[in-house]
Motif scaffolding. Sequence first.
Motif, PDB file in Angstrom:
ATOM      1  N   TRP A   1       0.840  -1.318   0.068  1.00 53.67           N
ATOM      2  CA  TRP A   1       0.429   0.108  -0.312  1.00 53.67           C
ATOM      3  C   TRP A   1       1.007   0.864  -0.015  1.00 53.67           C
ATOM      4  CZ3 TRP A   1      -4.298  -0.532  -1.298  1.00 53.67           C
ATOM      5  CH2 TRP A   1      -5.225  -1.999  -1.180  1.00 53.67           C
ATOM      6  N   GLN A   2       1.907   1.461   1.244  1.00 53.04           N
ATOM      7  CA  GLN A   2       2.451   2.809   0.851  1.00 53.04           C
ATOM      8  C   GLN A   2       3.460   2.554  -0.174  1.00 53.04           C
ATOM      9  OE1 GLN A   2       5.726   2.779   4.364  1.00 53.04           O
ATOM     10  NE2 GLN A   2       4.483   2.551   5.890  1.00 53.04           N
ATOM     11  N   THR A   3       4.225   1.645  -1.210  1.00 52.02           N
ATOM     12  CA  THR A   3       4.700   1.995  -2.391  1.00 52.02           C
ATOM     13  C   THR A   3       3.649   1.861  -3.173  1.00 52.02           C
ATOM     14  OG1 THR A   3       4.515  -0.384  -2.404  1.00 52.02           O
ATOM     15  CG2 THR A   3       6.921   0.740  -1.465  1.00 52.02           C
ATOM     16  N   GLY A   4       2.287   1.458  -3.420  1.00 57.60           N
ATOM     17  CA  GLY A   4       1.765   1.426  -4.595  1.00 57.60           C
ATOM     18  C   GLY A   4       1.669   0.284  -5.595  1.00 57.60           C
ATOM     19  N   ARG A   5       2.490   0.032  -5.203  1.00 58.82           N
ATOM     20  CA  ARG A   5       2.808  -1.482  -6.379  1.00 58.82           C
ATOM     21  C   ARG A   5       1.713  -2.693  -5.670  1.00 58.82           C
ATOM     22  NH1 ARG A   5       6.682   0.576  -8.644  1.00 58.82           N
ATOM     23  NH2 ARG A   5       9.505   0.692  -8.547  1.00 58.82           N
TER      24      ARG A   5
END
Length: 336
Positions: A259-263
Amino acid sequence: MAVLLAIESSCDETAVAIVRGEAGRRTAVLASEISSQIELHREYGGVVPELASRNHSLRLRGLVEEALSDAGVTMAEIDAFAATSGPGLASSLLIGSTAAKGMACALGRPFLGINHLEGHLLSPFLDQTSVPPHLALIVSGGHTLLLDVEGPGRYRKLGGTRDDAAGEAYDKVGKLLGLPYPGGPEIEKAAASGNPAAYDFPRSMLHDPHLDFSFSGLKTAVLYTLQREQGNVSVADLAASFQQAVIEILVGKTLQAAWQTGRRMIAISGGVSLNQALRAAMREACDKNGFELVTATPDFCTDNAAMIGFAALLRHLAGESTPLGGDIHPNLPLAG
Ligand code: KG4
Ligand code: ZN
């Protein structure tokens, strides 16, 4: 098109592989030989470095000959030689690296020193045609790492363990429970008939905003439970409750990182990623949240040389090589 011979000898497996590939095409593993030393170290309850390096040097030549014969290629057809250069046991790393350099030198071919963790990291993509951007979790006996991967060679560390690695926790708890080394597969077996809710073990750092892990408190909680119950415990329940805590931590932190990286793609690798309960929990969480999960085939989860050959092939095809004077690095990091 290039054919590479790779050696893995960072810990207690001596492995030799031959891989063939070219850019944009699926890599072929022509041979993957592994000589495990697990039986040798079992009576000591862990890896004895001196025994490990001696055994690597005894097994290596035979494994190289077997790999060439299985792959149906001659030494002269090898375009480059690779070996794990770290992290790992210094005396073990030296055996594989010196052997690969010797062959490279004798045949006038390039040598590639490969980071063992890069081998694990890329292993889920061995049977694919590219390494797309993704979020990676490496869970092995020595490491627990979350990385943001832009592509081959472009890695950013997001978090790691502050004490024990996940596999190390499995092995230490296995020892506490009187199970044979290595504890990972034994705990998985015992847990299958146990109740994962029997004991409420801590999920350290699970709800912290950072992406680091800590497993030593969990191991201590198992020890205190054993001491308190004075042998009056179900090994299956303890194993299942311990495993449940590990899985919740690994799945929770990995999704938090995604979620944090958007991957949108998650890849898991390393010996602990063989664990079927972990795979099932990770798959369920990925399906529920719309992430694509990529795992390595079981043969390439625990230490092997095919993953080292694959990482080396990608570097070789990109025009990279390592000077023969390059050293081994027992504490080699993968990314800052
Ligand atoms: O990747 P690997 O072969 O070596 C390192 O680079 O460390 O991982 C070995 C680790 C050991 O700690 C072993 O107990 C763990 O992987 N492992 C497992 C399972 N199979 C191996 N842990 C949990 N469940 C398993 N099925
Ligand atoms: Zn490994």
